[in-house]
Design an enzyme around this catalytic site. Sequence first.
Site, PDB file in Angstrom:
ATOM      1  N   ILE A  16       2.269 -12.340   6.085  1.00  0.00           N
ATOM      2  CA  ILE A  16       1.502 -13.359   5.354  1.00  0.00           C
ATOM      3  C   ILE A  16       2.239 -13.706   4.061  1.00  0.00           C
ATOM      4  O   ILE A  16       2.365 -14.873   3.686  1.00  0.00           O
ATOM      5  CB  ILE A  16       0.066 -12.873   5.053  1.00  0.00           C
ATOM      6  CG1 ILE A  16      -0.701 -12.686   6.357  1.00  0.00           C
ATOM      7  CG2 ILE A  16      -0.670 -13.855   4.141  1.00  0.00           C
ATOM      8  CD1 ILE A  16      -2.097 -12.095   6.192  1.00  0.00           C
ATOM      9  N   ASN A 133      -7.478  -6.511   5.691  1.00  0.00           N
ATOM     10  CA  ASN A 133      -8.688  -6.223   6.484  1.00  0.00           C
ATOM     11  C   ASN A 133      -9.143  -4.772   6.430  1.00  0.00           C
ATOM     12  O   ASN A 133      -8.310  -3.885   6.264  1.00  0.00           O
ATOM     13  CB  ASN A 133      -8.419  -6.605   7.941  1.00  0.00           C
ATOM     14  CG  ASN A 133      -8.680  -8.074   8.188  1.00  0.00           C
ATOM     15  OD1 ASN A 133      -9.637  -8.631   7.649  1.00  0.00           O
ATOM     16  ND2 ASN A 133      -7.838  -8.700   8.998  1.00  0.00           N
ATOM     17  N   ASP A 161     -11.734 -18.577   8.851  1.00  0.00           N
ATOM     18  CA  ASP A 161     -12.805 -18.766   9.836  1.00  0.00           C
ATOM     19  C   ASP A 161     -13.426 -20.162   9.690  1.00  0.00           C
ATOM     20  O   ASP A 161     -13.738 -20.820  10.675  1.00  0.00           O
ATOM     21  CB  ASP A 161     -13.865 -17.675   9.649  1.00  0.00           C
ATOM     22  CG  ASP A 161     -13.205 -16.308   9.586  1.00  0.00           C
ATOM     23  OD1 ASP A 161     -12.479 -15.971  10.529  1.00  0.00           O
ATOM     24  OD2 ASP A 161     -13.374 -15.602   8.574  1.00  0.00           O
ATOM     25  N   HIS A 189     -16.018 -11.033   7.976  1.00  0.00           N
ATOM     26  CA  HIS A 189     -14.828 -11.554   8.667  1.00  0.00           C
ATOM     27  C   HIS A 189     -14.574 -10.621   9.850  1.00  0.00           C
ATOM     28  O   HIS A 189     -13.736  -9.724   9.814  1.00  0.00           O
ATOM     29  CB  HIS A 189     -13.629 -11.586   7.707  1.00  0.00           C
ATOM     30  CG  HIS A 189     -12.344 -11.970   8.376  1.00  0.00           C
ATOM     31  ND1 HIS A 189     -12.159 -13.179   9.014  1.00  0.00           N
ATOM     32  CD2 HIS A 189     -11.175 -11.296   8.546  1.00  0.00           C
ATOM     33  CE1 HIS A 189     -10.944 -13.228   9.533  1.00  0.00           C
ATOM     34  NE2 HIS A 189     -10.328 -12.091   9.261  1.00  0.00           N
TER      35      HIS A 189
HETATM   36  P1  NAD Z   1       2.251  -7.004   7.460  1.00  0.00           P
HETATM   37  O1  NAD Z   1       2.264  -5.618   8.022  1.00  0.00           O
HETATM   38  O2  NAD Z   1       3.228  -7.999   7.971  1.00  0.00           O
HETATM   39  O3  NAD Z   1       2.455  -6.927   5.891  1.00  0.00           O
HETATM   40  C1  NAD Z   1       1.701  -6.074   5.092  1.00  0.00           C
HETATM   41  C2  NAD Z   1       2.588  -5.703   3.924  1.00  0.00           C
HETATM   42  O4  NAD Z   1       1.797  -4.964   3.013  1.00  0.00           O
HETATM   43  C3  NAD Z   1       3.777  -4.819   4.327  1.00  0.00           C
HETATM   44  O5  NAD Z   1       4.976  -5.403   3.829  1.00  0.00           O
HETATM   45  C4  NAD Z   1       3.471  -3.489   3.661  1.00  0.00           C
HETATM   46  O6  NAD Z   1       4.656  -2.810   3.233  1.00  0.00           O
HETATM   47  C5  NAD Z   1       2.613  -3.938   2.476  1.00  0.00           C
HETATM   48  N1  NAD Z   1       1.757  -2.910   1.925  1.00  0.00           N
HETATM   49  C6  NAD Z   1       1.094  -1.916   2.557  1.00  0.00           C
HETATM   50  N2  NAD Z   1       0.423  -1.154   1.685  1.00  0.00           N
HETATM   51  C7  NAD Z   1       0.636  -1.701   0.461  1.00  0.00           C
HETATM   52  C8  NAD Z   1       0.195  -1.360  -0.847  1.00  0.00           C
HETATM   53  N3  NAD Z   1      -0.578  -0.308  -1.076  1.00  0.00           N
HETATM   54  N4  NAD Z   1       0.622  -2.142  -1.888  1.00  0.00           N
HETATM   55  C9  NAD Z   1       1.437  -3.190  -1.664  1.00  0.00           C
HETATM   56  N5  NAD Z   1       1.891  -3.550  -0.453  1.00  0.00           N
HETATM   57  C10 NAD Z   1       1.479  -2.816   0.603  1.00  0.00           C
HETATM   58  O7  NAD Z   1       0.754  -7.548   7.594  1.00  0.00           O
HETATM   59  P2  NAD Z   1       0.230  -9.048   7.436  1.00  0.00           P
HETATM   60  O8  NAD Z   1       0.289  -9.698   8.768  1.00  0.00           O
HETATM   61  O9  NAD Z   1       0.888  -9.702   6.285  1.00  0.00           O
HETATM   62  O10 NAD Z   1      -1.323  -8.780   7.150  1.00  0.00           O
HETATM   63  C11 NAD Z   1      -1.753  -8.185   5.953  1.00  0.00           C
HETATM   64  C12 NAD Z   1      -3.246  -7.915   6.015  1.00  0.00           C
HETATM   65  O11 NAD Z   1      -3.967  -9.142   6.064  1.00  0.00           O
HETATM   66  C13 NAD Z   1      -3.705  -7.114   7.241  1.00  0.00           C
HETATM   67  O12 NAD Z   1      -4.689  -6.174   6.865  1.00  0.00           O
HETATM   68  C14 NAD Z   1      -4.294  -8.188   8.142  1.00  0.00           C
HETATM   69  O13 NAD Z   1      -5.221  -7.660   9.055  1.00  0.00           O
HETATM   70  C15 NAD Z   1      -4.957  -9.063   7.105  1.00  0.00           C
HETATM   71  N6  NAD Z   1      -5.323 -10.416   7.512  1.00  0.00           N
HETATM   72  C16 NAD Z   1      -6.499 -10.900   7.054  1.00  0.00           C
HETATM   73  C17 NAD Z   1      -6.895 -12.193   7.385  1.00  0.00           C
HETATM   74  C18 NAD Z   1      -8.202 -12.750   6.893  1.00  0.00           C
HETATM   75  O14 NAD Z   1      -8.584 -13.842   7.330  1.00  0.00           O
HETATM   76  N7  NAD Z   1      -8.924 -12.091   6.004  1.00  0.00           N
HETATM   77  C19 NAD Z   1      -6.065 -12.981   8.188  1.00  0.00           C
HETATM   78  C20 NAD Z   1      -4.861 -12.447   8.645  1.00  0.00           C
HETATM   79  C21 NAD Z   1      -4.507 -11.142   8.306  1.00  0.00           C
HETATM   80  C1  LMR Z   2      -7.453 -13.002  11.672  1.00  0.00           C
HETATM   81  O1  LMR Z   2      -8.630 -13.364  11.695  1.00  0.00           O
HETATM   82  O2  LMR Z   2      -6.568 -13.656  12.260  1.00  0.00           O
HETATM   83  C2  LMR Z   2      -7.057 -11.781  10.908  1.00  0.00           C
HETATM   84  O3  LMR Z   2      -8.170 -11.162  10.352  1.00  0.00           O
HETATM   85  C3  LMR Z   2      -6.202 -10.847  11.679  1.00  0.00           C
HETATM   86  C4  LMR Z   2      -6.997 -10.095  12.720  1.00  0.00           C
HETATM   87  O4  LMR Z   2      -6.878  -8.862  12.768  1.00  0.00           O
HETATM   88  O5  LMR Z   2      -7.701 -10.733  13.491  1.00  0.00           O
END
Ligand code: NAD
Ligand code: LMR
Length: 328
Positions: A16, A133, A161, A189
């Site tokens: 992200i 999440n 969403d 979520h």
């Molecule tokens: P990713 O694994 O590609 O990246 C996560 C990054 O966070 C990694 O580079 C990791 O080293 C870093 N990290 C881990 N712990 C950390 C800490 N304590 N401090 C700083 N950095 C830290 O994951 P992503 O695809 O970028 O997703 C990140 C989060 O967002 C996940 O929990 C995912 O489920 C969530 N997400 C939420 C939504 C939403 O709508 N709310 C949507 C998509 C993803």
């Molecule tokens: C999403 O809604 O795409 C994110 O929260 C990632 C997931 O785990 O579904």
Amino acid sequence: MKSPIRVAVTGAAGQIGYALLFRIASGAMFGPDQPVILQLIEAPVEKALKALEGVAMELDDCAFPLLKGIVQTSDPAVGFKDANWCLLVGAKPRGPGMERADLLKDNGKIFIGQGQIIDAVAAADARIAVVGNPANTNCMIAASQAKRLPADRFTAMVRLDQNRAQSQLAIKAGVDLTKVSDIFIYGNHSPSMFPAFAHAKIDGKPATSVITDTAWLQTTFCETVGKRGAAIIAARGASSAASAANALTDHVRSLVTPGAIHSIAVKSNGAYGFDADVWAGMPVRTTTPGSYEIIQGYAMDDFAKSKIAATNKELVEERSFVASMLTS
Ligand code: NAD
Ligand code: LMR
């Protein structure tokens, strides 16, 4: 020219992060006249910090006029120092077959430490937006650690969403996306979230008068929106990233735009029957930049009430699951 604001981003070298930072630096999040200093925080892991160096090099190579500085750190006390916005993305993503709540044990503790440090070192006007999440409960955890910053500064993202719901309604009705409005997300979520279709409008008319297939609205639509994250993981082999970064850009942009009406997860004040002290998605109106009021008074029929009760129950369960973490 305005003075630069400091924007801290955790997980900056993740999926992200890679889609997000360039939008912030280009002005898409805070506007074309708002300079920014990016304070990029990664886990203290060699591979992640090396990747972060590469991302910072690419940011330099974009020559963004609004980007006035880049901090790279694994120390949250440095990364959150004087931050006006703290975008909490860094956390584990789920894999196939998992629910987001399965991440709570590992990810929840990240938000304890970060909540404490943000409260200690961020700017007096700091705003916090949680993406990692399960976002609602992680946001509740971070806010629970703050003594200086009020709880309403902590919001979690349900904008992805809302955007998904808007697209699905437009596709079903066969209209341009811009004709769909007033679709708001209630609750968690997670698959239990409720996209309240009865209040949505299509071309200014009630969506239910344009899409008259009630079974589709109550079942297919709610499930498609609720399980879209899992569908993307199944197709892509990784969780949504570009659309999540886009949604966070929308979340913050709406929060800094007075008059904007949008869905965010905020501390419940009991509106719509949510338990006080859970962070639930609901419609808000931005009042002044970074501040908002919950829009109350949307009438809910029995179907909507039962959906809200179910998503509230899940939020209460997640809160109970982490209760010992909050006090230890
Ligand atoms: P990713 O694994 O590609 O990246 C996560 C990054 O966070 C990694 O580079 C990791 O080293 C870093 N990290 C881990 N712990 C950390 C800490 N304590 N401090 C700083 N950095 C830290 O994951 P992503 O695809 O970028 O997703 C990140 C989060 O967002 C996940 O929990 C995912 O489920 C969530 N997400 C939420 C939504 C939403 O709508 N709310 C949507 C998509 C993803
Ligand atoms: C999403 O809604 O795409 C994110 O929260 C990632 C997931 O785990 O579904």
